[in-house]
Design an enzyme around this catalytic site. Structure first.
Site, PDB file in Angstrom:
ATOM      1  N   CYS A  84       0.857  -0.985   0.043  1.00  0.00           N
ATOM      2  CA  CYS A  84       0.126  -0.219  -0.040  1.00  0.00           C
ATOM      3  C   CYS A  84       0.813   1.223   0.076  1.00  0.00           C
ATOM      4  O   CYS A  84       1.883   1.391   0.965  1.00  0.00           O
ATOM      5  CB  CYS A  84      -0.945   0.007   1.310  1.00  0.00           C
ATOM      6  N   CYS A  87       0.288   3.198   3.574  1.00  0.00           N
ATOM      7  CA  CYS A  87       0.679   2.680   5.042  1.00  0.00           C
ATOM      8  C   CYS A  87       1.906   1.713   5.034  1.00  0.00           C
ATOM      9  O   CYS A  87       2.269   0.956   5.822  1.00  0.00           O
ATOM     10  CB  CYS A  87      -0.723   2.328   5.862  1.00  0.00           C
ATOM     11  N   CYS A 132      -7.095  -0.833   1.207  1.00  0.00           N
ATOM     12  CA  CYS A 132      -6.210  -1.661   2.249  1.00  0.00           C
ATOM     13  C   CYS A 132      -7.036  -1.630   3.653  1.00  0.00           C
ATOM     14  O   CYS A 132      -7.512  -0.950   3.969  1.00  0.00           O
ATOM     15  CB  CYS A 132      -4.878  -0.434   2.387  1.00  0.00           C
ATOM     16  N   CYS A 135      -5.231   1.168   6.479  1.00  0.00           N
ATOM     17  CA  CYS A 135      -5.438   2.312   6.446  1.00  0.00           C
ATOM     18  C   CYS A 135      -6.764   2.943   5.520  1.00  0.00           C
ATOM     19  O   CYS A 135      -6.864   3.968   5.538  1.00  0.00           O
ATOM     20  CB  CYS A 135      -4.430   3.083   5.657  1.00  0.00           C
ATOM     21  N   CYS A 155      -8.255  -5.484 -10.001  1.00  0.00           N
ATOM     22  CA  CYS A 155      -7.904  -4.348 -10.970  1.00  0.00           C
ATOM     23  C   CYS A 155      -7.532  -3.327 -10.085  1.00  0.00           C
ATOM     24  O   CYS A 155      -8.374  -2.598  -9.533  1.00  0.00           O
ATOM     25  CB  CYS A 155      -9.055  -3.969 -11.780  1.00  0.00           C
TER      26      CYS A 155
END
Length: 169
Positions: A84, A87, A132, A135, A155
């Site tokens: 991510c 984070c 995510c 976060c 995607c």
């Protein structure tokens, strides 16, 4: 004949008058749902803007979509892990990445306990939005047209990810 035109016109006007409310409800739904969720990593808007580029902020925090075929990560073929960009949580293994032809990095499976999902009713359709789990950063969408073994296609916006090659610290 005049009554028929009046009824058609009235019905059409009512539909047109209601569209902005309907559109606002659909467009606002994912963001409103995200606002109610609690995430491990929580920052103010100002803090997110300080650590993310403006382009990444738009994708991760405002649920924008980058233009297709613009992410260098779409062509990334090395062994490693996609994290991510908000984070640094590991999200996808390069072993699950595949060429979907869509112009966005695509994966058939996320790492365990890395990605959360919710219904996205924007654009007058229902899709599965993924974010995510740590976060809440918007990653992209999951579709049912991927390869075996899952049949799923995650995607993902390249701007939502960073890549760490295997063996990198």
């Amino acid at each position: 004949m005049n009554r028929r035109y009046f009824l058609y016109g009235s019905t059409g006007a009512a539909i047109v008058a209601g569209l902005p409310l309907l559109a606002r409800q659909h467009i606002a739904s994912p963001a409103m749902a995200k606002d109610k969720e609690q995430f491990e990593v929580a920052k103010t808007e100002a803090e997110w803007r300080e650590i993310l580029t403006p382009e990444r902020y738009k994708v991760l925090r405002e649920e924008a979509t980058e233009r297709a075929f613009t992410s260098p990560l779409n062509g990334e073929k090395r062994a490693g892990t996609f994290h991510c960009a908000g984070c640094d949580l590991p999200l996808y293994s390069s072993q699950t990445k595949f060429e979907s032809g869509t112009g966005w990095p695509s994966f058939w499976e996320a790492l365990p306990d890395a990605v959360g999902t919710r219904k996205d009713r924007s654009l007058f359709m229902v899709r599965t939005e993924c974010h995510c789990r740590r976060c809440g950063g918007h990653l992209g969408h999951i579709f049912d047209d991927g390869p075996p073994p899952t049949g799923k296609r995650h995607c993902i916006n390249g701007l939502a990810l960073t890549f760490k090659p295997s063996g990198a610290a």
